[in-house]
Design an enzyme around this catalytic site. Structure first.
Site, mmCIF file in Angstrom:
data_model
loop_
_atom_site.group_PDB
_atom_site.id
_atom_site.type_symbol
_atom_site.label_atom_id
_atom_site.label_comp_id
_atom_site.label_asym_id
_atom_site.label_seq_id
_atom_site.Cartn_x
_atom_site.Cartn_y
_atom_site.Cartn_z
ATOM 1 N N THR A 268 0.713 -1.206 -0.066
ATOM 2 C CA THR A 268 -0.090 0.107 0.084
ATOM 3 C C THR A 268 0.711 1.422 0.126
ATOM 4 O OG1 THR A 268 -1.947 -1.135 1.004
ATOM 5 C CG2 THR A 268 -1.613 1.167 1.404
ATOM 6 N N SER B 49 0.974 -7.178 -0.883
ATOM 7 C CA SER B 49 1.495 -8.148 0.140
ATOM 8 C C SER B 49 0.757 -9.258 0.600
ATOM 9 C CB SER B 49 2.284 -7.476 1.231
ATOM 10 O OG SER B 49 1.069 -7.295 2.152
ATOM 11 N N THR C 178 1.174 -4.185 4.482
ATOM 12 C CA THR C 178 0.614 -4.424 5.812
ATOM 13 C C THR C 178 0.233 -6.077 6.030
ATOM 14 O OG1 THR C 178 -1.423 -3.413 5.450
ATOM 15 C CG2 THR C 178 0.310 -2.153 6.329
ATOM 16 N N ASP C 179 -0.354 -6.498 4.965
ATOM 17 C CA ASP C 179 -1.056 -7.742 5.066
ATOM 18 C C ASP C 179 -0.200 -8.833 5.591
ATOM 19 O OD1 ASP C 179 -3.575 -6.509 4.409
ATOM 20 O OD2 ASP C 179 -3.759 -7.376 2.533
#
Length: 321
Positions: A23, A69, A102-103
């Protein structure tokens, strides 16, 4: 990037910034769209345009991957780990910053700490808003990550988000869209970045000898042992476990309830799997605490590891790493 001030006679230290997408490199159709965006659209060099290096440092920038990610895999992990190892061996390199989605940030952080345990800092930077948002959070997170990587004496893999520094072992994504999306469970954060300065609360991640560890990982990710995660819940059955065993899984992590308790039907299937040679670990669904094992446990516990981190550790164990 403006050249930093360097003390007379001192050579500038290099901070290597590796881009992997996410992101932080995403773009949205409109500045107000914080959900309907496409990740991994902006190169890491562009993200750093106009950035000054921390005092005494110079920045070296490389694009290793450009992915959302959620699609992180072993192939990209290997690329990141190998590039980190090469750079960390250089005397001029002070530390590394990796821009990441972030995932799966917590999984990449744990993997890199497990296979590198670096004596220099490796800092993951992320964002919850795309790069062209009206008020993006990525630039400040990236500046904070650079400040942490430039910190004298820093070592190990950490993640920086919303001014909070999390150790690789503890970091978890705990919110789906809030800017402070990460926590460290009951271990608490490693520290805070305040006005560009680090206020450290506890020790850096442990550095242990890892000679040859990375080299022992198969170069072809498809050769890594398959480890899957199943979920214990009310009314759970063992059908998924039985199917995974038939399909060749070599390890299974169960995201268990509470202190590692497992529904009886699922537990019976896991015991059958274990009897055939499949490795099984119990991790807890709970955000805080750890699986407190007892003598004679039929299924081993994963301690404080979350299910996704237990999966990585079991995979490394099966590789003999």
């Amino acid at each position: 990037m403006q050249a930093p001030d360097v003390f007379p006679g001192a050579s500038p230290r290099t901070l290597l910034v590796l881009g992997s997408g996410g992101t932080i490199a995403g773009l949205a159709p409109r500045a107000g769209d914080t959900l309907g965006y496409q990740a991994a659209q902006v190169g890491v060099a562009q993200l750093l345009a106009g950035f000054d290096a921390p005092p005494g440092c110079v920045l070296q920038v490389e694009q290793v991957a450009q992915i959302d990610s959620k699609d992180m895999d072993a192939a990209v992990w290997l690329q990141l780990a190998q590039r980190c190892a090469e750079a960390l061996a250089r005397d001029d390199v002070q530390g590394i910053v990796i821009t990441h989605g972030t995932d799966t940030l917590e999984e990449t952080a744990y993997f890199l700490q497990a296979v590198l345990a670096p004596a220099k800092p490796v800092v993951l930077a992320c964002a919850m808003r795309p790069a062209n948002a009206a008020m993006p959070d990525g630039p400040q997170n990236l500046r904070d990550a650079l400040a942490v990587a430039a910190q004298p004496g820093a070592h190990g893999v950490v993640a920086v988000c919303a001014g909070v520094v999390h150790a690789a072992f503890d970091v978890r994504k705990v919110h789906g869209y809030r800017l402070d999306a990460f926590g460290s469970g009951d271990a608490g954060p490693l520290g805070y970045v305040e006005a560009g300065a680090l206020r450290r609360l506890r020790d850096w991640p442990q550095t242990v000898p890892t000679a040859g560890l990375l080299a022992r990982l198969p170069a072809v990710p498809q050769a890594w042992p398959r480890v899957e995660i199943v979920f214990s819940h009310a009314g759970a059955s063992g059908a998924g476990v039985d199917a995974l065993v038939r399909d060749g899984a070599r390890g299974i992590v169960v995201a268990a309830t509470g202190n590692g308790s497992v529904h009886k039907a699922l537990e019976a299937a896991l015991l059958r799997a274990q009897a055939t040679g499949v490795r099984v670990l119990r991790a807890s669904r709970c955000e805080q605490g750890r699986v407190m094992g007892g003598e004679g446990d039929a299924l081993p516990g994963a301690g404080a590891l979350s299910p996704v981190k237990a999966r990585i550790q079991l995979q490394l164990d099966l590789l003999g790493a």
